[in-house]
Motif scaffolding. Structure first.
Motif, PDB file in Angstrom:
ATOM      1  N   GLU A 148       0.930  -1.728  -0.017  1.00 54.39           N
ATOM      2  CA  GLU A 148       0.193   0.449  -0.139  1.00 54.39           C
ATOM      3  C   GLU A 148       0.644   1.667  -0.587  1.00 54.39           C
ATOM      4  OE1 GLU A 148      -3.812   2.209   3.055  1.00 54.39           O
ATOM      5  OE2 GLU A 148      -3.145   0.319   2.825  1.00 54.39           O
ATOM      6  N   ALA A 202      -2.497  -1.532  -3.505  1.00 52.14           N
ATOM      7  CA  ALA A 202      -3.459  -0.635  -2.633  1.00 52.14           C
ATOM      8  C   ALA A 202      -2.903   0.531  -2.093  1.00 52.14           C
ATOM      9  CB  ALA A 202      -3.395  -1.783  -1.503  1.00 52.14           C
ATOM     10  N   GLY A 203      -4.302   1.252  -1.643  1.00 53.25           N
ATOM     11  CA  GLY A 203      -4.201   2.689  -1.657  1.00 53.25           C
ATOM     12  C   GLY A 203      -4.720   3.918  -2.506  1.00 53.25           C
ATOM     13  N   GLY A 244      -9.534  -0.431  -0.567  1.00 54.44           N
ATOM     14  CA  GLY A 244      -8.215   0.470  -0.709  1.00 54.44           C
ATOM     15  C   GLY A 244      -7.775   1.028  -2.016  1.00 54.44           C
TER      16      GLY A 244
END
Length: 727
Positions: free
Chosen positions: A132, A156-157, A191
């Motif tokens: 992430e 992710a993120g 996410g």
């Protein structure tokens, strides 16, 4: 290296390496500009600090806009006040930390009253999609991100996040405007938001961030395109194109969503605005062609949790949804998500002066619980059979025409005061982002490159020398594959027109998908009877770029037997396919054809957005497919599984011949299973849409739907199937 610029006190300082940059930052005074020399700055972790003043900021800029490219493991941290960053490109790498551009040097020095403008971040994603990071992290107060270009985040993120640390509840007063948020493909987990404002810990205080006149183009990372987790924010005048998901008022009170234009073009799961919490206003927006339902409806008003903890669902109260046009859209969902936990229905809310024209002449309204706390008044809707509401909505014939702004409005002047205002001006592409950057794209499509003729004995060299999009056209004869081919770009391997090539495998498989690879096999016979050990026809390795594709069309595979261990496709954890497609193909005498169980993380990760099987045959295989999505998170669109017009014979064993677990969309239709073990679909989370219809099961158990979370009868449609001669 120093030249006068403007006043005698302002300087332009050209720097050519990190040491010169560091020295220039240390010496910078208000009004100075530090210019990074044109070229590639690899593994450059820049720290830009200083104390400018309002009319004399300290600026970090490219010598030439777009010609300074930060690559490898690079990032940028800002600290101080009245700083400006301009003209940089981040590409061909990823941040070694949790942020690419951070508006803080460290926890003690944030940036305030600073600006990021005309900056590009393109595909600067960590290779493991589960790792992430945030591309732009806004700390401090009074900062602005504008006229920048962000596209291609695959890990992710959040793309851009307003960070409100726990214990720091003050308003941020940031402005995010005139940016191009380009394609963000599905992440396959929670996410994947494009923008997030705040987090649940400080969500009951105001951020006062403004998000205006941005374009969100195919931003489909997860169900929340913009996730608002604070109060007092304004989302206005944005254009949302073909983006799956919705603007979600997830936490916080008193937010305003106005004058946005959502155009879904009928794409599945395209949505509008989801309302939770108190005092939210959704007004004067235009929604057209949105195909999403439930949490991804054009308008969704949620049920809440009584006495909710801060990170769950607070009850909707005093919401105002007024003056919106919902045109050619599938759903408006009220009291959404009502269940034993989410039992607090909306209260004290109003739905007024909205114009509603459902898709395909249908009533778009659905109530999943008690919607009496939402008062209807002054709405006008196209006539439908058996409308959900009998008051507060006038049903009548509505003729629409496109105005000069490209939006649909009623022809009848009596309806001029209903729906979205006539003076909406959707933001244009040339108003946002940067004009000097041409995006590199996500890789060539299958068949878009050269066609290369390949004689027997030359396949391995041809794969090694191919470029993305190329087609390797195999001549008649036997093409031996002693060791798996390393596929590092998107390739097609196909039989030449009129040819009858045979791929004969003698090692542990046909191909390994690595790096940016993807593979389409077409019109081929594959003899896999000579494979050794635990072989895999196509193995997708860890580190493959997310959103790859695999396809079989007109392929015949003959294996060593269903107990011999040969798999067709096996995907490593952390990888993610946009699509795996099998059409008009035949697989015989092998173990599992598609093994999608490698992802065991409990967060909700899964290996492929879509797995589609059509007009194909499976004979003496242990399993056709085993597709797994674990976890209980509700933030994804998939997986989607479809199997139709196919035949399965003498297959299975102790396990089902086909198993799908945790998918959100399943359609198994018009297939014939004979002398095989059963079909099993297991629901885990969300509101799965499962249809098992018009199949024939001969000497095969009837299909089964199981539930792991839902307490009622199994959901889904099982209809018009023939079950005969059960074993």
């Amino acid at each position: 290296m120093v030249s006068a610029s403007g006043t005698a006190f302002a300087r332009d300082v050209l720097v050519r390496d990190p040491a010169q940059f560091k020295a220039a930052v240390k010496a910078a005074q208000p009004g100075d500009t530090i210019l990074l020399a044109d070229g590639e700055w690899r593994d450059f972790q820049a720290v830009f600090t200083g104390a400018g003043v309002a009319d004399k900021p300290i600026t970090l800029a490219a010598q030439t806009k777009g010609k300074v490219v930060l690559t490898g493991q690079s990032n940028l941290r800002l600290g101080g006040r009245h700083l400006v960053v301009s003209g940089l490109v981040f590409r061909d790498g990823f941040s070694p930390t949790g942020e690419v551009i951070s508006f803080r040097r460290d926890s003690k020095q944030v940036a305030t009253d600073s600006r990021l403008t005309e900056v590009v971040i393109d595909g600067f994603s960590k290779p493991d999609r589960r790792a992430e990071d945030i591309w732009v992290a806004l700390y401090g107060t009074g900062n602005r991100v504008d006229h920048s270009h962000f596209e291609g985040k695959t890990n992710a993120g959040v793309t851009l996040a307003v960070i409100r640390p726990k214990g720091q509840p003050g308003a941020n007063s940031h402005r995010i405007d005139h940016n191009y948020f380009g394609p963000r493909p599905p992440l396959g987990s929670n996410g994947g938001e494009t923008i997030r404002i705040g987090t649940s810990e400080e969500s009951l205080t105001d951020s006062k961030t403004i998000v205006e006149r941005n374009i969100f183009d195919r931003c489909s990372g997860e169900v929340e395109i913009v996730s608002v987790k604070a109060g007092g924010n304004i989302l206005r005048d944005n254009l949302i194109l073909r983006s799956q998901g919705a603007f979600v008022l997830r936490h916080g009170n008193g937010n305003l969503v106005e004058r946005n234009v959502f155009l879904g073009h009928g794409i599945a799961d395209t949505g509008g605005v989801r309302v939770i919490n108190r005092d939210q206003i959704v007004r004067d927006n235009y929604f057209e062609g949105l195909a999403g339902s439930s949490f991804k409806s054009a308008i969704t008003v949620m049920n809440g949790v009584p006495n909710s903890v801060i990170n769950r669902y607070h009850q909707v109260a005093n919401a105002r949804i007024e003056g919106n046009s919902i045109v050619d859209s599938a759903r408006i969902t009220l009291a959404a998500g009502a269940d034993a936990e989410r039992s607090a229905a909306p209260v004290g809310s109003r739905f007024e002066r909205n114009l509603i024209v459902g898709a395909k002449g249908r009533d778009p309204f659905r109530a999943e619980g008690d919607a009496s706390g939402i008062a209807m008044a002054g709405n006008v809707a196209a006539s439908v059979d058996k409308p959900l509401f009998s008051s507060g909505i006038v049903y009548r014939e509505i003729e629409l025409e496109r105005a000069a702004n490209g939006l649909l409005y009623p022809v009848d002047p009596a309806l001029a005061s209903v729906g979205a205002p006539r003076d909406l001006v959707p933001v244009k592409r040339e108003e946002v982002g940067v004009r000097w950057y041409g995006a590199t794209g996500s890789g060539a499509a299958f068949g878009s490159g050269r066609t290369i003729s390949v004689a027997p004995g030359a396949l391995a060299d041809a794969v090694a020398g191919a470029s993305a999009g190329d087609t390797l056209s195999l001549a008649t004869g036997t093409h031996d594959v002693a060791t798996p081919l390393a596929v590092q770009s998107r390739l097609t391997i196909a039989g030449a027109p009129g040819a009858k090539p045979m791929l004969r495998l003698g090692g542990t498989g046909l191909a390994r998908i690595a790096a940016g690879g993807g593979l389409r096999l077409e019109n081929l016979d594959i003899d896999a009877r000579g494979v050794r050990g635990d072989a895999v026809l196509i193995a997708v390795e860890a580190g493959v770029a997310p959103n790859y594709e695999l396809a079989f069309h007109g392929v015949t595979v003959t294996g060593p037997g269903k107990d011999a261990g040969l798999a067709g496709v096996r995907v490593a954890p952390s990888t993610f396919a946009d699509a795996i497609t099998i059409s008009q193909s035949r697989f015989a005498d092998m173990d599992i054809v598609v093994d999608g169980t490698g992802e065991q993380e409990p967060k909700g990760w899964y290996p492929a957005e879509r797995l589609t099987i059509e007009k194909s045959e499976f004979v003496r295989v242990a399993m056709v497919a085993d597709l797994l999505r674990k976890g209980t998170d509700e933030s994804t669109f998939g997986p989607w599984f479809a199997m139709r017009d196919s035949r399965v014979a003498e297959s299975g064993g102790d396990a089902p011949s086909l198993r799908v677990t945790g998918a959100q969309h399943v359609k198994i239709a018009q297939n014939h299973f004979t002398q095989s073990s059963g079909v099993e679909v297991i629901h885990t989370v969300g509101a799965p849409d499962t249809k098992i219809v018009r199949n024939r099961f001969t000497a095969t158990p009837a299909p089964r739907i199981g539930e792991t979370m839902w307490k009622g009868a199994p959901r889904g449609t099982v209809a018009d199937n023939q079950v005969e001669g059960q074993p």
